[in-house]
Write a protein that holds these residues in place. Structure first.
Motif, PDB file in Angstrom:
ATOM      1  N   ALA A   1       0.836  -1.207   0.000  1.00 46.40           N
ATOM      2  CA  ALA A   1       0.000   0.000   0.000  1.00 46.40           C
ATOM      3  C   ALA A   1       0.867   1.252   0.000  1.00 46.40           C
ATOM      4  N   ALA A   2       1.944   1.230   0.788  1.00 46.44           N
ATOM      5  CA  ALA A   2       2.827   2.390   0.835  1.00 46.44           C
ATOM      6  C   ALA A   2       3.415   2.680  -0.539  1.00 46.44           C
ATOM      7  N   GLY A   3       3.825   1.625  -1.247  1.00 42.88           N
ATOM      8  CA  GLY A   3       4.380   1.832  -2.582  1.00 42.88           C
ATOM      9  C   GLY A   3       3.343   2.303  -3.578  1.00 42.88           C
ATOM     10  N   ASP A   4       2.150   1.728  -3.504  1.00 42.59           N
ATOM     11  CA  ASP A   4       1.087   2.073  -4.439  1.00 42.59           C
ATOM     12  C   ASP A   4       0.608   3.508  -4.231  1.00 42.59           C
ATOM     13  N   MET A   5       0.517   3.921  -2.956  1.00 42.88           N
ATOM     14  CA  MET A   5       0.005   5.258  -2.647  1.00 42.88           C
ATOM     15  C   MET A   5       1.110   6.310  -2.508  1.00 42.88           C
ATOM     16  N   ARG A   6       2.366   5.863  -2.640  1.00 46.83           N
ATOM     17  CA  ARG A   6       3.520   6.756  -2.489  1.00 46.83           C
ATOM     18  C   ARG A   6       3.515   7.438  -1.124  1.00 46.83           C
ATOM     19  N   LEU A   7       3.314   6.611  -0.113  1.00 47.66           N
ATOM     20  CA  LEU A   7       3.313   7.109   1.256  1.00 47.66           C
ATOM     21  C   LEU A   7       4.565   6.634   1.981  1.00 47.66           C
ATOM     22  N   ARG A   8       5.071   7.474   2.871  1.00 50.82           N
ATOM     23  CA  ARG A   8       6.255   7.145   3.644  1.00 50.82           C
ATOM     24  C   ARG A   8       5.959   7.282   5.130  1.00 50.82           C
ATOM     25  N   VAL A   9       6.817   6.689   5.937  1.00 48.94           N
ATOM     26  CA  VAL A   9       6.684   6.826   7.387  1.00 48.94           C
ATOM     27  C   VAL A   9       6.776   8.313   7.751  1.00 48.94           C
ATOM     28  N   GLY A  10       5.844   8.757   8.580  1.00 45.12           N
ATOM     29  CA  GLY A  10       5.814  10.157   8.999  1.00 45.12           C
ATOM     30  C   GLY A  10       4.857  11.011   8.203  1.00 45.12           C
ATOM     31  N   ASP A  11       4.414  10.543   7.031  1.00 48.97           N
ATOM     32  CA  ASP A  11       3.445  11.320   6.252  1.00 48.97           C
ATOM     33  C   ASP A  11       2.133  11.452   7.013  1.00 48.97           C
ATOM     34  N   VAL A  12       1.520  12.625   6.917  1.00 48.23           N
ATOM     35  CA  VAL A  12       0.201  12.867   7.516  1.00 48.23           C
ATOM     36  C   VAL A  12      -0.779  13.138   6.376  1.00 48.23           C
ATOM     37  N   VAL A  13      -1.846  12.345   6.332  1.00 48.61           N
ATOM     38  CA  VAL A  13      -2.797  12.410   5.222  1.00 48.61           C
ATOM     39  C   VAL A  13      -4.203  12.597   5.776  1.00 48.61           C
ATOM     40  N   THR A  14      -5.013  13.375   5.080  1.00 45.89           N
ATOM     41  CA  THR A  14      -6.394  13.624   5.485  1.00 45.89           C
ATOM     42  C   THR A  14      -7.327  12.646   4.780  1.00 45.89           C
ATOM     43  N   PHE A  15      -8.269  12.102   5.570  1.00 46.56           N
ATOM     44  CA  PHE A  15      -9.286  11.194   5.029  1.00 46.56           C
ATOM     45  C   PHE A  15     -10.656  11.722   5.423  1.00 46.56           C
ATOM     46  N   TYR A  16     -11.640  11.491   4.529  1.00 43.97           N
ATOM     47  CA  TYR A  16     -13.001  11.968   4.742  1.00 43.97           C
ATOM     48  C   TYR A  16     -13.964  10.775   4.773  1.00 43.97           C
ATOM     49  N   PRO A  17     -14.809  10.681   5.807  1.00 44.30           N
ATOM     50  CA  PRO A  17     -15.762   9.555   5.847  1.00 44.30           C
ATOM     51  C   PRO A  17     -16.893   9.691   4.849  1.00 44.30           C
ATOM     52  N   PHE A  18     -17.202  10.914   4.479  1.00 47.73           N
ATOM     53  CA  PHE A  18     -18.311  11.157   3.553  1.00 47.73           C
ATOM     54  C   PHE A  18     -17.809  12.064   2.431  1.00 47.73           C
ATOM     55  N   VAL A  19     -17.876  11.579   1.217  1.00 42.69           N
ATOM     56  CA  VAL A  19     -17.360  12.346   0.084  1.00 42.69           C
ATOM     57  C   VAL A  19     -18.098  13.665  -0.073  1.00 42.69           C
ATOM     58  N   THR A  20     -19.397  13.661   0.222  1.00 38.47           N
ATOM     59  CA  THR A  20     -20.212  14.859   0.007  1.00 38.47           C
ATOM     60  C   THR A  20     -20.141  15.849   1.162  1.00 38.47           C
ATOM     61  N   ASP A  21     -19.480  15.472   2.249  1.00 38.70           N
ATOM     62  CA  ASP A  21     -19.397  16.359   3.412  1.00 38.70           C
ATOM     63  C   ASP A  21     -17.944  16.416   3.873  1.00 38.70           C
ATOM     64  N   GLN A  22     -17.214  17.363   3.334  1.00 41.29           N
ATOM     65  CA  GLN A  22     -15.794  17.472   3.663  1.00 41.29           C
ATOM     66  C   GLN A  22     -15.524  18.289   4.922  1.00 41.29           C
ATOM     67  N   SER A  23     -16.604  18.636   5.628  1.00 42.19           N
ATOM     68  CA  SER A  23     -16.417  19.312   6.908  1.00 42.19           C
ATOM     69  C   SER A  23     -15.950  18.335   7.985  1.00 42.19           C
ATOM     70  N   GLN A  24     -16.155  17.035   7.737  1.00 43.29           N
ATOM     71  CA  GLN A  24     -15.703  16.011   8.671  1.00 43.29           C
ATOM     72  C   GLN A  24     -14.490  15.305   8.076  1.00 43.29           C
ATOM     73  N   SER A  25     -13.456  15.202   8.870  1.00 42.05           N
ATOM     74  CA  SER A  25     -12.235  14.581   8.364  1.00 42.05           C
ATOM     75  C   SER A  25     -11.396  14.071   9.531  1.00 42.05           C
ATOM     76  N   ILE A  26     -10.369  13.296   9.197  1.00 40.03           N
ATOM     77  CA  ILE A  26      -9.428  12.810  10.193  1.00 40.03           C
ATOM     78  C   ILE A  26      -8.043  12.792   9.554  1.00 40.03           C
ATOM     79  N   ARG A  27      -7.067  13.270  10.310  1.00 41.11           N
ATOM     80  CA  ARG A  27      -5.690  13.321   9.813  1.00 41.11           C
ATOM     81  C   ARG A  27      -4.918  12.134  10.393  1.00 41.11           C
TER      82      ARG A  27
END
Length: 298
Positions: A130-156
């Motif tokens: 997954a790290a290789g596919d998503m080009r993610l490294r240790v220490g990276d901080v990424v935002t995720f949204y539970p609802f595509v239509t409501d970006q007011s809710q998120s988690i880092r």
């Protein structure tokens, strides 16, 4: 009878070896449950009591897991820079699985901690693929949204470590390679990968931020093949049926999966054909004996 019992036990052992021991294991999934520790603990108690009462005699180990729906990942234009997700954005789901850390290798980083250092809401582990596919490294901080239509809710999420299984084919994983290998949607555009969060961090990190998010509870009961006896086949079939009923009465929307019933059914059909030659042999032996007795008596 002793000979037939031995034939039956050998036949069942062969049927189990033919499918593999992990094929017998039980997986119970309770869908769309609250992401609340209290509900989870109560559900686990009910499920464990039902499992142990019905099939506990031939179990080896119990495990449990919870996983969330897919979260959509923010677009990463450059390292450290994000933009709103699109239809082609990657997805990830959060999960925990008891015992996981004993079956993986930590290639980079460290186990997650909670509460995390500033800049993130939770820390997670992801696979080397997954790290290789998503080009993610240790220490990276990424935002995720539970609802595509409501970006007011998120988690880092901070990527605390990169892992790989010691053996992806071992029985522990029950064939669930999606923990490590990202999957693609039917159109091949969007990818989905897994983020592992330890159980003790899962609920405080996620339930406080998304109290109405539905999750799936998952319980695994591994079978000890040597405890499955041919003489118990009918009782085991009934126990599986009873367990399905118990789980759905206690926890609606719960599905039970196991290959044990199929193994017993296959074994039963083959046993019938295996006994036919024995019956013919017995008749051939009995016929001359009866004829001799009749001739002697006359």
């Amino acid at each position: 009878p002793l000979y037939l019992r031995a034939i039956s036990d050998l036949g069942l052992a062969y049927a189990i070896d033919e499918h593999g021991a992990s094929f017998l294991d039980f997986e119970a999934v309770s869908y769309s449950r609250p992401i609340a520790r209290r509900d989870y603990e109560q559900a686990w108690t009910q499920a464990r009591e039902a499992i142990r009462a019905r099939i506990g005699a031939f179990l080896r180990e119990e495990r449990r897991a919870v996983y969330t729906p897919n979260f959509v990942m923010a677009q990463r234009d450059l390292p450290g820079r994000e933009s709103a997700p699109t239809e082609r954005s990657a997805h990830a789901y959060f999960f925990f699985l008891t015992g996981l850390q004993g079956h993986v290798l930590m290639l980079e980083g460290r186990p997650p901690t909670y509460p995390p250092a500033s800049g993130a809401d939770v820390e997670a582990l992801l696979s080397v693929w997954a790290a290789g596919d998503m080009r993610l490294r240790v220490g990276d901080v990424v935002t995720f949204y539970p609802f595509v239509t409501d970006q007011s809710q998120s988690i880092r999420v901070r990527m605390a470590g990169i892992i790989q299984p010691r053996d992806m084919n071992e029985d522990f994983w029950l064939g669930h390679k999606e923990y490590f290998l990202p999957t693609r949607d039917s159109g091949g555009q969007s990818r989905t990968f897994a983020l592992y969060v330890p159980e003790e961090q899962f609920f405080p990190a996620l339930s406080e931020r998304f109290p109405v998010l539905p999750v799936n509870y998952w319980w695994i009961a591994t079978v000890e093949p040597s405890n499955v006896k041919a003489s118990d086949a009918s009782r085991i079939r009934q126990a599986i049926t009873d367990l399905e009923g118990d789980l759905n009465r206690a926890l609606p929307r719960t599905m039970l999966f196991t290959g044990l019933r199929r193994v017993l059914d296959d074994y039963g059909r083959k046993l019938v054909f295996a006994r036919v030659p024995l019956l013919i042999f017995a008749l051939l032996m009995l016929g001359p004996t009866v004829y001799y007795l009749m001739m002697t008596a006359s």
